[in-house]
Design an enzyme around this catalytic site. Sequence first.
Site, PDB file in Angstrom:
ATOM      1  N   SER A 177      64.774  26.960  -1.434  1.00 10.65           N
ATOM      2  CA  SER A 177      63.558  27.053  -0.620  1.00 10.65           C
ATOM      3  C   SER A 177      63.771  27.791   0.907  1.00 10.65           C
ATOM      4  O   SER A 177      63.127  28.595   1.268  1.00 10.65           O
ATOM      5  CB  SER A 177      62.928  25.938  -0.477  1.00 10.65           C
ATOM      6  OG  SER A 177      62.168  25.545  -1.558  1.00 10.65           O
ATOM      7  N   LYS A 185      57.529  13.688  -4.942  1.00 12.50           N
ATOM      8  CA  LYS A 185      56.192  14.174  -4.620  1.00 12.50           C
ATOM      9  C   LYS A 185      54.970  13.281  -4.967  1.00 12.50           C
ATOM     10  O   LYS A 185      53.827  13.584  -4.392  1.00 12.50           O
ATOM     11  CB  LYS A 185      56.085  15.188  -6.064  1.00 12.50           C
ATOM     12  CG  LYS A 185      57.018  16.391  -5.847  1.00 12.50           C
ATOM     13  CD  LYS A 185      56.902  17.476  -6.855  1.00 12.50           C
ATOM     14  CE  LYS A 185      57.901  18.613  -6.764  1.00 12.50           C
ATOM     15  NZ  LYS A 185      57.812  19.686  -7.953  1.00 12.50           N
ATOM     16  N   ASN A 193      53.533  19.074  -3.480  1.00 11.19           N
ATOM     17  CA  ASN A 193      54.841  19.646  -3.011  1.00 11.19           C
ATOM     18  C   ASN A 193      54.829  20.332  -1.687  1.00 11.19           C
ATOM     19  O   ASN A 193      55.639  20.910  -1.448  1.00 11.19           O
ATOM     20  CB  ASN A 193      55.496  20.707  -4.180  1.00 11.19           C
ATOM     21  CG  ASN A 193      54.602  21.780  -4.261  1.00 11.19           C
ATOM     22  OD1 ASN A 193      53.469  21.976  -3.831  1.00 11.19           O
ATOM     23  ND2 ASN A 193      55.203  22.829  -4.791  1.00 11.19           N
ATOM     24  N   ASP A 225      52.908  24.270  -7.382  1.00 11.39           N
ATOM     25  CA  ASP A 225      53.782  24.524  -8.648  1.00 11.39           C
ATOM     26  C   ASP A 225      53.153  25.129 -10.049  1.00 11.39           C
ATOM     27  O   ASP A 225      53.438  26.273 -10.313  1.00 11.39           O
ATOM     28  CB  ASP A 225      54.249  23.164  -9.420  1.00 11.39           C
ATOM     29  CG  ASP A 225      55.431  22.528  -8.595  1.00 11.39           C
ATOM     30  OD1 ASP A 225      56.382  23.491  -7.705  1.00 11.39           O
ATOM     31  OD2 ASP A 225      55.707  21.389  -8.696  1.00 11.39           O
ATOM     32  N   GLY A 280      56.920  18.374 -22.236  1.00 17.97           N
ATOM     33  CA  GLY A 280      57.131  17.493 -20.990  1.00 17.97           C
ATOM     34  C   GLY A 280      55.941  16.815 -20.393  1.00 17.97           C
ATOM     35  O   GLY A 280      54.792  17.451 -20.548  1.00 17.97           O
ATOM     36  N   TYR A 310      65.920  27.349 -14.392  1.00 21.71           N
ATOM     37  CA  TYR A 310      66.574  28.611 -13.904  1.00 21.71           C
ATOM     38  C   TYR A 310      67.868  28.665 -13.797  1.00 21.71           C
ATOM     39  O   TYR A 310      68.737  27.514 -13.753  1.00 21.71           O
ATOM     40  CB  TYR A 310      65.690  29.334 -12.761  1.00 21.71           C
ATOM     41  CG  TYR A 310      65.607  28.455 -11.512  1.00 21.71           C
ATOM     42  CD1 TYR A 310      64.819  27.675 -11.239  1.00 21.71           C
ATOM     43  CD2 TYR A 310      66.826  28.316 -10.781  1.00 21.71           C
ATOM     44  CE1 TYR A 310      64.668  26.740 -10.126  1.00 21.71           C
ATOM     45  CE2 TYR A 310      66.920  27.600  -9.561  1.00 21.71           C
ATOM     46  CZ  TYR A 310      65.799  26.860  -9.091  1.00 21.71           C
ATOM     47  OH  TYR A 310      65.728  26.077  -8.099  1.00 21.71           O
TER      48      TYR A 310
HETATM   49  P1  NDP Z   1      60.728  14.460 -14.420  1.00 17.82           P
HETATM   50  O1  NDP Z   1      61.540  13.829 -14.312  1.00 17.82           O
HETATM   51  O2  NDP Z   1      59.389  14.308 -13.444  1.00 17.82           O
HETATM   52  O3  NDP Z   1      60.113  14.649 -15.973  1.00 17.82           O
HETATM   53  C1  NDP Z   1      60.910  14.969 -16.956  1.00 17.82           C
HETATM   54  C2  NDP Z   1      60.482  15.211 -18.297  1.00 17.82           C
HETATM   55  O4  NDP Z   1      61.345  15.688 -19.126  1.00 17.82           O
HETATM   56  C3  NDP Z   1      59.872  13.981 -18.804  1.00 17.82           C
HETATM   57  O5  NDP Z   1      58.556  14.125 -19.762  1.00 17.82           O
HETATM   58  C4  NDP Z   1      60.835  13.408 -19.770  1.00 17.82           C
HETATM   59  O6  NDP Z   1      60.442  12.837 -21.093  1.00 17.82           O
HETATM   60  C5  NDP Z   1      61.509  14.737 -20.447  1.00 17.82           C
HETATM   61  N1  NDP Z   1      62.581  14.800 -20.845  1.00 17.82           N
HETATM   62  C6  NDP Z   1      63.778  14.387 -20.188  1.00 17.82           C
HETATM   63  N2  NDP Z   1      65.091  14.650 -20.932  1.00 17.82           N
HETATM   64  C7  NDP Z   1      64.552  15.159 -22.019  1.00 17.82           C
HETATM   65  C8  NDP Z   1      65.160  15.426 -23.462  1.00 17.82           C
HETATM   66  N3  NDP Z   1      66.496  15.089 -23.383  1.00 17.82           N
HETATM   67  N4  NDP Z   1      64.512  16.007 -24.328  1.00 17.82           N
HETATM   68  C9  NDP Z   1      62.894  16.131 -24.284  1.00 17.82           C
HETATM   69  N5  NDP Z   1      62.518  15.609 -23.210  1.00 17.82           N
HETATM   70  C10 NDP Z   1      63.127  15.110 -22.089  1.00 17.82           C
HETATM   71  O7  NDP Z   1      61.039  15.926 -14.111  1.00 17.82           O
HETATM   72  P2  NDP Z   1      60.128  17.228 -13.615  1.00 17.82           P
HETATM   73  O8  NDP Z   1      58.860  17.276 -14.616  1.00 17.82           O
HETATM   74  O9  NDP Z   1      59.950  17.157 -12.222  1.00 17.82           O
HETATM   75  O10 NDP Z   1      60.816  18.678 -14.022  1.00 17.82           O
HETATM   76  C11 NDP Z   1      61.370  19.113 -15.306  1.00 17.82           C
HETATM   77  C12 NDP Z   1      61.902  20.232 -15.242  1.00 17.82           C
HETATM   78  O11 NDP Z   1      61.297  21.503 -14.431  1.00 17.82           O
HETATM   79  C13 NDP Z   1      63.272  20.361 -14.429  1.00 17.82           C
HETATM   80  O12 NDP Z   1      64.304  21.216 -15.234  1.00 17.82           O
HETATM   81  C14 NDP Z   1      63.105  20.961 -13.075  1.00 17.82           C
HETATM   82  O13 NDP Z   1      64.082  21.460 -12.725  1.00 17.82           O
HETATM   83  C15 NDP Z   1      61.794  22.144 -13.620  1.00 17.82           C
HETATM   84  N6  NDP Z   1      61.008  22.440 -12.346  1.00 17.82           N
HETATM   85  C16 NDP Z   1      60.946  23.735 -12.026  1.00 17.82           C
HETATM   86  C17 NDP Z   1      60.405  24.125 -10.942  1.00 17.82           C
HETATM   87  C18 NDP Z   1      60.369  25.581 -10.574  1.00 17.82           C
HETATM   88  O14 NDP Z   1      59.704  25.995  -9.478  1.00 17.82           O
HETATM   89  N7  NDP Z   1      60.854  26.592 -11.461  1.00 17.82           N
HETATM   90  C19 NDP Z   1      59.507  23.155 -10.088  1.00 17.82           C
HETATM   91  C20 NDP Z   1      59.604  21.840 -10.796  1.00 17.82           C
HETATM   92  C21 NDP Z   1      60.346  21.552 -11.677  1.00 17.82           C
HETATM   93  P3  NDP Z   1      59.998  11.289 -20.977  1.00 17.82           P
HETATM   94  O15 NDP Z   1      58.869  10.783 -20.406  1.00 17.82           O
HETATM   95  O16 NDP Z   1      60.093  10.826 -22.290  1.00 17.82           O
HETATM   96  O17 NDP Z   1      61.408  10.602 -20.005  1.00 17.82           O
END
Ligand code: NDP
Length: 281
Positions: free
Chosen positions: A16, A65, A86, A101, A126, A223
Amino acid sequence: MDSYCVFGHPIEHSKSPWIQARFAELTGQTLQYEKTWVPLDAFNATVHAFRAAGGKGCNVTLPFKTEAAALATECSPRVALAQACNTLKFDGEHIYGENTDGLGLVTDLVSNAGFSLQGRRILLIGAGGASAGVLGPLLAQKPQCIWVANRSVDKAIHLVARHASLAASEGVDCQAFGLTHEAILSQSFDLVINASSSSLQQAALPVPATVLQANGLACDLMYGPAAQGFLEWARAHGTEARDGLGMLVEQAAASFQLWRGVQPPTQQVLAELRALVSPSQ
Ligand code: NDP
């Protein structure tokens, strides 16, 4: 000089400051933007101290957040639905909370990738903070359906329930499933969005390739090198693939626009950042 910051834990990886500095240079805005690591129990105190010292606004990343949404004195409808924020903008005692987002993802898909969302069938994998942030803005594009699939189905059910009224008013079939539900395994989708952290963890792909379509698009919000596995998997099955770098730049641009009232040249900054970060596209 107007001062901004991104708060997180961890924060070293954050792009950022680089993105906001380029936006400021290219639009002739004078500001400073830093990144600050925040102890897990000190988010509110850190933000209030920054504001009291003259800070004009901040970005907020994991894991704060939800706390940021609670700290805002006024929230956008997107924050109310996502229960996650955010971007904060300070004006005296007034703290406005926005979630950029989803706006960033939609702009990247529609404007940068040229992929219209209206009438499409979307699989959103997710149900964490990222999914919560993008579901509302995706629904507002009036796709035919958004099916939310999560490892823990209860979280998907709660997320979809919060958006039921918006989905109904936009005429979108929005449902929640577990990752291995028959309905998910037996269909393909125009757009598959991996908003889970499977790529971040370098874990197995969360769904089988049967969800992909040859003329469709698959997008991982991750990414850099960590997204490569997902992108290669999608391309190997004939599906166009996109990582989350465009979303990152576009969500930053929406924050910049909120703070400064100026739209930065995102495509130039995305191209520059891609050359620095990822050879994936
Ligand atoms: P959270 O920790 O809030 O949520 C993670 C999610 O992923 C949950 O739904 C979880 O499921 C699921 N999960 C975790 N591990 C696995 C797995 N091995 N297989 C399947 N599902 C899985 O993270 P965020 O939602 O904040 O972030 C998610 C992704 O988005 C990250 O990779 C982050 O870097 C990316 N991101 C990118 C942004 C951008 O600007 N490009 C902005 C924000 C995020 P469960 O509920 O079952 O635990």
